[in-house]
Design a protein around this motif. Structure first.
Motif, mmCIF file in Angstrom:
data_model
loop_
_atom_site.group_PDB
_atom_site.id
_atom_site.type_symbol
_atom_site.label_atom_id
_atom_site.label_comp_id
_atom_site.label_asym_id
_atom_site.label_seq_id
_atom_site.Cartn_x
_atom_site.Cartn_y
_atom_site.Cartn_z
ATOM 1 N N GLN A 1 -23.898 -8.452 -6.141
ATOM 2 C CA GLN A 1 -23.707 -9.703 -6.878
ATOM 3 C C GLN A 1 -22.378 -10.330 -6.452
ATOM 4 N N ASP A 2 -21.435 -10.532 -7.398
ATOM 5 C CA ASP A 2 -20.154 -11.138 -7.009
ATOM 6 C C ASP A 2 -19.071 -10.088 -6.713
ATOM 7 N N HIS A 3 -19.392 -8.798 -6.846
ATOM 8 C CA HIS A 3 -18.418 -7.741 -6.559
ATOM 9 C C HIS A 3 -18.560 -7.300 -5.109
ATOM 10 N N TYR A 4 -17.437 -7.205 -4.405
ATOM 11 C CA TYR A 4 -17.462 -6.768 -3.018
ATOM 12 C C TYR A 4 -16.360 -5.756 -2.751
ATOM 13 N N ARG A 5 -16.615 -4.966 -1.712
ATOM 14 C CA ARG A 5 -15.618 -4.024 -1.210
ATOM 15 C C ARG A 5 -15.676 -4.103 0.305
ATOM 16 N N ILE A 6 -14.539 -4.427 0.911
ATOM 17 C CA ILE A 6 -14.443 -4.574 2.353
ATOM 18 C C ILE A 6 -13.433 -3.556 2.863
ATOM 19 N N TYR A 7 -13.901 -2.667 3.704
ATOM 20 C CA TYR A 7 -13.036 -1.635 4.280
ATOM 21 C C TYR A 7 -12.971 -1.871 5.785
ATOM 22 N N PRO B 1 -9.557 3.067 14.911
ATOM 23 C CA PRO B 1 -9.982 4.426 15.233
ATOM 24 C C PRO B 1 -9.241 5.457 14.381
ATOM 25 N N PHE B 2 -9.974 6.453 13.907
ATOM 26 C CA PHE B 2 -9.423 7.539 13.091
ATOM 27 C C PHE B 2 -8.746 7.033 11.818
ATOM 28 N N GLY B 3 -9.234 5.927 11.248
ATOM 29 C CA GLY B 3 -8.686 5.395 10.001
ATOM 30 C C GLY B 3 -7.347 4.710 10.146
ATOM 31 N N GLN B 4 -6.915 4.491 11.373
ATOM 32 C CA GLN B 4 -5.617 3.874 11.648
ATOM 33 C C GLN B 4 -5.589 2.443 11.106
ATOM 34 N N GLY B 5 -4.527 2.097 10.387
ATOM 35 C CA GLY B 5 -4.353 0.742 9.870
ATOM 36 C C GLY B 5 -5.382 0.344 8.837
ATOM 37 N N ALA B 6 -5.868 1.285 8.049
ATOM 38 C CA ALA B 6 -6.941 1.025 7.093
ATOM 39 C C ALA B 6 -6.543 -0.014 6.043
ATOM 40 N N VAL B 7 -7.473 -0.922 5.771
ATOM 41 C CA VAL B 7 -7.304 -1.982 4.776
ATOM 42 C C VAL B 7 -8.533 -1.963 3.881
ATOM 43 N N ASN B 8 -8.332 -1.977 2.572
ATOM 44 C CA ASN B 8 -9.432 -2.012 1.617
ATOM 45 C C ASN B 8 -9.237 -3.215 0.694
ATOM 46 N N LEU C 1 -5.878 -5.543 -2.776
ATOM 47 C CA LEU C 1 -5.791 -5.163 -1.370
ATOM 48 C C LEU C 1 -4.959 -3.891 -1.282
ATOM 49 N N ASP C 2 -5.514 -2.882 -0.633
ATOM 50 C CA ASP C 2 -4.781 -1.646 -0.374
ATOM 51 C C ASP C 2 -4.621 -1.508 1.128
ATOM 52 N N ILE C 3 -3.377 -1.326 1.566
ATOM 53 C CA ILE C 3 -3.078 -1.123 2.983
ATOM 54 C C ILE C 3 -2.531 0.287 3.115
ATOM 55 N N LYS C 4 -3.199 1.072 3.952
ATOM 56 C CA LYS C 4 -2.822 2.479 4.126
ATOM 57 C C LYS C 4 -1.339 2.603 4.451
ATOM 58 N N ASP C 5 -0.655 3.439 3.690
ATOM 59 C CA ASP C 5 0.768 3.750 3.867
ATOM 60 C C ASP C 5 1.690 2.553 3.621
ATOM 61 N N GLN D 1 -5.791 -15.495 0.063
ATOM 62 C CA GLN D 1 -4.359 -15.473 -0.221
ATOM 63 C C GLN D 1 -3.764 -14.093 0.096
ATOM 64 N N LEU D 2 -4.450 -13.033 -0.321
ATOM 65 C CA LEU D 2 -3.967 -11.675 -0.050
ATOM 66 C C LEU D 2 -3.871 -11.388 1.447
ATOM 67 N N LEU D 3 -4.932 -11.680 2.180
ATOM 68 C CA LEU D 3 -4.937 -11.394 3.613
ATOM 69 C C LEU D 3 -3.879 -12.211 4.343
ATOM 70 N N ASN D 4 -3.702 -13.454 3.931
ATOM 71 C CA ASN D 4 -2.694 -14.294 4.571
ATOM 72 C C ASN D 4 -1.286 -13.789 4.263
ATOM 73 N N GLN D 5 -1.015 -13.500 2.995
ATOM 74 C CA GLN D 5 0.323 -13.046 2.598
ATOM 75 C C GLN D 5 0.688 -11.698 3.200
ATOM 76 N N GLN D 6 -0.244 -10.748 3.163
ATOM 77 C CA GLN D 6 0.081 -9.378 3.542
ATOM 78 C C GLN D 6 -0.156 -9.047 5.019
ATOM 79 N N LEU D 7 -1.130 -9.718 5.649
ATOM 80 C CA LEU D 7 -1.465 -9.391 7.035
ATOM 81 C C LEU D 7 -1.329 -10.577 7.989
ATOM 82 N N GLY D 8 -1.162 -11.788 7.432
ATOM 83 C CA GLY D 8 -1.071 -12.971 8.278
ATOM 84 C C GLY D 8 -2.413 -13.436 8.805
#
Length: 186
Positions: free
Chosen positions: A73-79, A83-90, A101-105, A116-123
């Motif tokens: 429906q309107d709920h989403y999860r994007i992971y 490679p090997f989980g490097q730079g993981a973003v959820n 937004l969760d950014i590994k480490d 807004q989250l992706l722009n602010q945190q990852l550009g």
């Protein structure tokens, strides 16, 4: 992992959209009617999972990663992870629960919109709110668009919100023609 505005290539290795379809084969309809029928078949699909690859290219960066997008429906999860989980973003969200937004480490962040989250945190300038439509091979209803149809009356190219979406391959699933590989340019 901090690309700026640029082009994004999504090569979806496996696209699984789950929904109901109970139509018997019919003779071909006129082109505009076929496009309208196609849209009406895809709009009710509100639950799916995508497993594939994503590539983000900009003037400053070139990132290839695995993509796992689940939508209910309107709920989403994007992971997204290299490679090997490097730079993981959820990225997870819904209208009721908000967007996180969760950014590994690096940490946990919240904002009013995934864009807004992706722009602010990852550009990244990625239209997350429009992509659920584009993934199904539909223009998003929120903004004007220009479309080009292929001979089977499916989207071949869509221009919307400053993006050009090219539909490079389709697959058939329960009488539905679903995009399998798309390329987004901004």
């Amino acid at each position: 992992m901090k690309p700026a505005n640029g082009q994004c290539l999504m090569a979806l290795g496996c696209l699984a959209l789950f929904g109901c379809s109970s139509q018997s084969p019919r003779p071909p309809a006129p082109p505009e009617q076929s496009w309208n029928q196609h849209q009406q078949q895809l709009l009710p699909l509100t639950e799916w999972q995508i497993l594939g690859k994503i590539r983000i290219q900009t003037d400053n960066d070139d990132l290839a990663a695995n993509l796992n997008w689940s939508q209910q429906q309107d709920h989403y999860r994007i992971y997204i992870a290299g490679p090997f989980g490097q730079g993981a973003v959820n990225i997870e969200g819904s209208e009721q629960a908000g967007i996180s937004l969760d950014i590994k480490d690096k940490g946990h962040y919240q904002a009013a919109s995934p864009e807004q989250l992706l722009n602010q945190q990852l550009g990244w300038n990625v239209p997350v709110s429009l992509i659920p439509y584009w993934i199904r091979g539909l223009p998003a209803p929120q903004s004007d668009h220009t479309k080009t149809l292929d001979p089977d009356n499916r989207l071949q190219q869509l221009q919307q919100a400053g993006w050009t979406i090219n539909y490079l391959d389709y697959q058939t699933d329960e009488l539905l023609h679903l995009p399998r590989k798309i390329k987004l340019n901004h």
